[in-house]
Design an enzyme around this catalytic site. Structure first.
Site: not given
Length: 342
Positions: A46, A74
């Site tokens: 990410k 999350d």
């Protein structure tokens, strides 16, 4: 896509991650695994999206010293945004669902991010982050998308082309092959959309794309089965052990790509990624349950002839899977058991 690849080549520490040749899986094909657990020291892919999204905002002159970047997560996307904020001198405030595990929280706070827990799930965290971003000097850097909010999520999706560029290039130069299948785990779908977009531009003929979701958060499969426009929330509780995939509604920028380009949709119960974690450990790959979801689908197909045949897998297949996260959950050693000597 070329701009994102070029940007990441200039980013300190953003070296290509390993491509692991796992060899032949019986009745399935030859399997290659791209290990994003070794990306930027973040143990997840990410960081590619967070850094590139902030880079594009800076190019536009949208950010000022002392500004705050906010998002919902999350786990891994919040790490990416917190990392980008720290590298560029901004604040980071990350909204999280109440069930998010401590180790995932600690990764964000360890990068200087501030956490705000919401009394609900990931979709409630979206609403909270959207509201917070209305404040002066605050900027929403989300990987999900909806009507009126698509530019930044599209940049994040584009950023993920870097890892697919690396994988496909190495498959070609080092192994003289190309994927016939790419298995893509999906939460809101930004990662999967990035893989599809890049592969369609780089590979002729196009490979078969397979979307993998938790049975507890199968928002793409359920919307397709129900014949909707992709805006319905999934029926599950979004509490799978595949925490990074516990998303209830597809991103509108990802929905049409997955709907139109995936040849199959696989939903997994929690036992499959746990089995995959154990298998990959024996191959020297440290994978989290979300990270190994694509490989877990292969493990399931190996034991289910109907699934295997439906996904067009056989000894001639060449499969690319991505380990999107290398950080194990707190009970990682419990999952491994005697394999890790615990």
């Amino acid at each position: 896509m070329e701009d994102a690849v070029a940007f990441h080549k200039t980013l300190p520490g953003c070296d290509p991650t390993p491509l692991v040749d796992l060899g032949m899986m019986p009745d399935i094909g030859r399997v290659f695994l791209k290990d994003e657990g070794q990306r930027l020291g973040l143990k997840a892919f990410k960081g590619l999206g967070g850094t590139y999204a902030v880079h594009k905002l800076e190019e536009q002159g949208a950010l000022q010293p002392g500004d705050t970047l906010t998002t919902m997560t999350d786990g891994n996307h919040g790490v990416g945004v917190a990392y980008a904020a720290k590298q560029r001198g901004y604040n980071a405030v990350i909204y999280i669902p109440r069930q998010m595990k401590k180790d995932r929280r600690d990764r964000i706070t360890g990068l200087g991010g501030k956490l705000v827990e919401v009394p609900g799930d990931y979709d409630q965290a979206i609403l909270a982050a959207k509201a917070a971003a209305e404040q002066p000097g605050w900027h929403l850097v989300a990987d999900s998308s909806w009507e009126g909010y698509t530019e930044i999520p599209t940049n994040i999706t584009t950023a993920y082309s870097t890892l697919f560029y690396e994988a496909i290039e190495e498959m070609h130069t080092a192994h003289n092959t190309a994927p016939t299948h790419i298995f893509l785990q999906a939460g809101v779908g930004s990662f999967a959309a990035g893989g599809i977009t890049y592969a369609l531009s780089a590979l002729k003929p196009a490979p078969h794309f397979v979307c993998v979701e938790p049975v507890d958060a199968a928002c793409f499969l359920e919307n397709i089965q129900d014949g909707t426009d992709g805006k319905n929330a999934c029926r599950g509780a979004t509490e799978s052990v595949m925490a990074g995939l516990n998303c209830g509604v597809p991103a509108i920028t990802a929905w049409p790509l997955l709907r139109d380009c995936c040849c199959g949709f696989v939903v997994l119960g929690d036992g499959w990624p746990i089995a995959a974690v154990r298998e990959l450990y024996k191959e020297g790959v440290v994978a989290g349950e979300s990270g190994c979801a694509g490989y877990a689908a292969l493990v399931a197909a190996r034991q289910d002839d109907t699934l295997r045949k439906g996904l067009l897998l056989d000894a001639q297949a060449v499969i690319l899977v991505i380990n999107t996260e290398g950080l194990p959950m707190p009970y990682y050693n419990q999952i491994l058991g005697d394999l890790a000597g615990t």
